[in-house]
Design a protein around this motif. Structure first.
Motif, short mmCIF file in Angstrom:
data_model
loop_
_atom_site.label_atom_id
_atom_site.label_comp_id
_atom_site.label_asym_id
_atom_site.label_seq_id
_atom_site.Cartn_x
_atom_site.Cartn_y
_atom_site.Cartn_z
N ILE A 368 54.69 -34.88 19.95
CA ILE A 368 55.04 -34.28 18.65
C ILE A 368 53.83 -33.54 18.11
CG2 ILE A 368 55.87 -34.79 16.33
CD1 ILE A 368 57.01 -37.43 17.49
N ASP A 369 54.10 -32.31 17.73
CA ASP A 369 53.01 -31.49 17.18
C ASP A 369 52.57 -32.03 15.82
OD1 ASP A 369 53.17 -29.83 19.40
OD2 ASP A 369 54.66 -28.51 18.45
N LYS A 370 51.25 -32.12 15.65
CA LYS A 370 50.63 -32.52 14.37
C LYS A 370 51.23 -33.84 13.83
CE LYS A 370 49.58 -27.74 13.11
NZ LYS A 370 49.71 -26.67 12.10
N PHE A 371 51.43 -34.78 14.75
CA PHE A 371 52.04 -36.05 14.33
C PHE A 371 51.10 -36.85 13.43
CE2 PHE A 371 53.22 -40.54 15.04
CZ PHE A 371 54.53 -40.49 14.55
N LYS A 372 49.80 -36.74 13.67
CA LYS A 372 48.83 -37.44 12.83
C LYS A 372 48.93 -36.98 11.38
CE LYS A 372 43.92 -38.62 12.55
NZ LYS A 372 43.80 -38.38 11.14
N LEU A 373 49.16 -35.66 11.20
CA LEU A 373 49.30 -35.11 9.86
C LEU A 373 50.55 -35.69 9.16
CD1 LEU A 373 48.35 -33.15 7.67
CD2 LEU A 373 49.71 -31.35 8.81
N ILE A 374 51.62 -35.90 9.94
CA ILE A 374 52.86 -36.50 9.37
C ILE A 374 52.56 -37.90 8.87
CG2 ILE A 374 55.19 -37.33 9.94
CD1 ILE A 374 55.39 -35.00 11.94
N ASN A 375 51.85 -38.68 9.71
CA ASN A 375 51.52 -40.06 9.31
C ASN A 375 50.62 -40.07 8.07
OD1 ASN A 375 52.98 -41.58 11.15
ND2 ASN A 375 51.37 -41.47 12.73
N ASP A 376 49.63 -39.16 8.08
CA ASP A 376 48.67 -39.14 6.96
C ASP A 376 49.34 -38.67 5.68
OD1 ASP A 376 46.75 -40.02 8.67
OD2 ASP A 376 45.86 -38.03 9.04
N THR A 377 50.30 -37.75 5.80
CA THR A 377 50.95 -37.17 4.62
C THR A 377 52.05 -38.06 4.06
OG1 THR A 377 50.49 -34.95 5.48
CG2 THR A 377 52.14 -35.14 3.71
N TYR A 378 52.91 -38.55 4.98
CA TYR A 378 54.11 -39.28 4.53
C TYR A 378 54.03 -40.79 4.77
CZ TYR A 378 55.96 -34.53 4.54
OH TYR A 378 56.16 -33.19 4.31
N GLY A 379 53.07 -41.20 5.52
CA GLY A 379 52.94 -42.63 5.81
C GLY A 379 53.53 -42.97 7.18
N HIS A 380 53.08 -44.10 7.70
CA HIS A 380 53.51 -44.49 9.05
C HIS A 380 55.00 -44.84 9.12
CE1 HIS A 380 49.58 -44.50 11.07
NE2 HIS A 380 49.08 -44.91 9.89
N ASP A 381 55.59 -45.28 8.00
CA ASP A 381 57.03 -45.60 8.02
C ASP A 381 57.84 -44.34 8.31
OD1 ASP A 381 56.45 -48.18 7.47
OD2 ASP A 381 56.93 -48.09 5.33
#
Length: 489
Positions: A368-381
């Protein structure tokens, strides 16, 4: 996985039905054998009743004979009769009082013969005396097949002076059985005997039996039954008539069970034989044991089905539990896709198949592209939800014989058996577009980068090189701007 579970359930249902049928068949055989043995016992019981009652009448007839055989006056009268037949009247008067005792116990036939076979006295229900020559000692002896006879000689001063013959009709006999043994008894006569007129006492009126056209009742037999008993026996006879036709023809003992108004009845047939088959003595008795046999049979069937069900459910539970643990060991908990451990197991199988068939298979690796950014922005849930949704998209859009794996983190692998590089690129592009066009909750749009390679069975022996190529192609997709498919060089 769901399909395998359905197949397993279907298999266990088939096993259950098969074992249940086998158990039911076994217990039906057991019930049949119990019933067969029970019916044989009922025939023996009727025979014992017949013999015991006959023995009692024989003892009574012998008692009367013994009294006469020790009476000097009577014996002298027999000697005198041989010189003067007029003495017969005196013999009748002498016997009449004693004969009443026999009649009291329903021995209604008494005849005294001289040694030559002439009738001296005939006391058949005090019938008038008919003096005639009897063929008592000839080969074709005149006997009454419809009665039970007791016969003995009289001796006086060591010389035979007469013959004693007492008899009881089967109708009287069967009524005595009813009184002694508390059942319904009937007597049917073989029609051939009626045609031959093999009876010599009294007047007879015969009625065709409702059991079979070749057998008859004596009219007195039917008149002695009350209307309720007569109706019940007729209903029983109507029920068993067709079933016993062949058995009646065999002229042998047999018994049968039937059910009338929720009550079982045992009907036992005892073949009565003289010089030939005379008829049947029949016993009709309410039966409680058959209901017990039915109850035992049902209990055994129910219990066996319960045991079979419990055992099969236990086995199914053990297998399902083991399968669940195995699936847990090879399945990613979050995405429910196979994990890396399972990948190597399946890859080894596909390598062997590819070598046998000389057909390649494809490896598609993506993350997944930029998955770390998703986790950092929206949270791991939310990140976990994205992983789950992507997993669902993959499962729904690959072929049923393709495999999807979570390689680790946000990385995934698809193994596509018997797929060349051209079709692998089409599949990879299809998945890329599906994910690109999908709207993820909270996040919105998400893209993936993919690397595609082919395993060559003629030039490769293990999967590691193919994984490396796919990983390098994935890296190029990332490097060249993401959201694209790159073919490994």
């Amino acid at each position: 996985m769901k399909k395998n579970s359905l197949i397993r359930i279907l298999f266990f249902l088939i096993v259950y039905v098969t074992l249940s049928a086998i158990a039911t068949y076994y217990f039906s055989i057991d019930k049949r054998e119990r019933t067969k043995l029970y019916l044989a016992q009922q025939i023996e019981k009727l025979y014992s009743e017949y013999q015991a009652t006959k023995y009692a009448y024989r003892m009574l007839a012998n008692f009367f004979y013994d009294e006469l055989s020790h009476d000097t006056k009577f014996l002298q009268l027999l000697v005198s009769w041989q010189k003067d037949s007029k003495v017969g009247k005196e013999i009748e008067r002498f016997l009449s009082q004693k004969f009443r005792l026999l009649q009291k116990y329903e021995i209604n036939y008494l005849t005294i013969y001289d040694p030559s076979g002439n009738i001296v006295a005939s006391m058949h229900k005090m019938a008038p005396l008919k003096r005639k020559k009897s063929k008592l000692f000839e080969k074709k002896e005149t006997t009454n097949e419809l009665v039970i006879e007791f016969k003995k000689p009289f001796y006086f001063q060591r010389n035979m002076v007469g013959i004693y013959k007492a008899a009881i009709s089967y109708n009287v006999f069967k009524n005595r059985l009813a009184k002694l043994f508390k059942g319904y008894y009937e007597y049917i006569i073989n029609g051939t005997l009626i045609n031959k007129k093999v009876f010599s006492y009294g007047n007879y009126l015969f009625v065709q039996s409702d059991l079979h056209k070749d057998f008859y009742y004596e009219q007195s037999s039917k008149s002695l039954q009350n209307s309720r008993q007569k109706e019940l026996i007729h209903r029983i006879n109507s029920t068993i008539k067709e079933k016993i036709a062949s058995s009646l023809a065999k002229r042998k003992n047999f018994a049968i069970l039937t059910k009338i108004d929720d009550t079982y009845y045992t009907v036992s047939f005892l073949a009565i034989k003289g010089k030939e088959h005379i008829g049947y003595l029949i016993s009709y008795k309410p039966d409680s044991n058959t209901a017990i046999f039915e109850s035992i049979f049902l209990q055994n069937v129910i219990l066996s089905n319960i045991i079979i069900a419990i055992v099969l459910l236990f086995i199914y539970y053990v297998l399902e539990t083991r399968n669940r643990f195995e699936m847990m060991a090879v399945t990613d908990k979050l995405t429910k896709l196979y994990n890396r451990y399972k990948f190597y197991s399946i890859a080894e199988q596909e390598i062997q198949r590819a070598k046998r068939n000389k057909r390649p298979f494809a490896i598609i690796m993506f993350d997944i592209d930029k998955f770390k950014l998703i986790n950092d922005t929206y949270g791991h849930d939310i990140g976990d939800l994205v992983l789950k949704e992507i997993s669902q998209i993959i499962r729904k859009n690959i072929r049923r014989y393709d495999y999807a794996f979570r390689w680790g983190g946000e990385e995934f692998i698809i193994l596509a058996p018997e797929t060349d590089i051209k079709n692998a690129m089409k599949l990879a592009e299809k998945i890329r577009k599906l994910i690109e066009n999908h709207s993820f909750e909270e996040v919105g749009k998400v893209t993936i980068s993919l690397g595609v390679t082919q395993f060559d069975p003629e030039n490769e022996d293990n999967i590691d090189a193919a994984i490396k190529r796919a990983d390098n192609a994935l890296y190029l997709s990332k490097k060249e701007g993401r959201n694209r498919v790159t073919l490994a060089v």
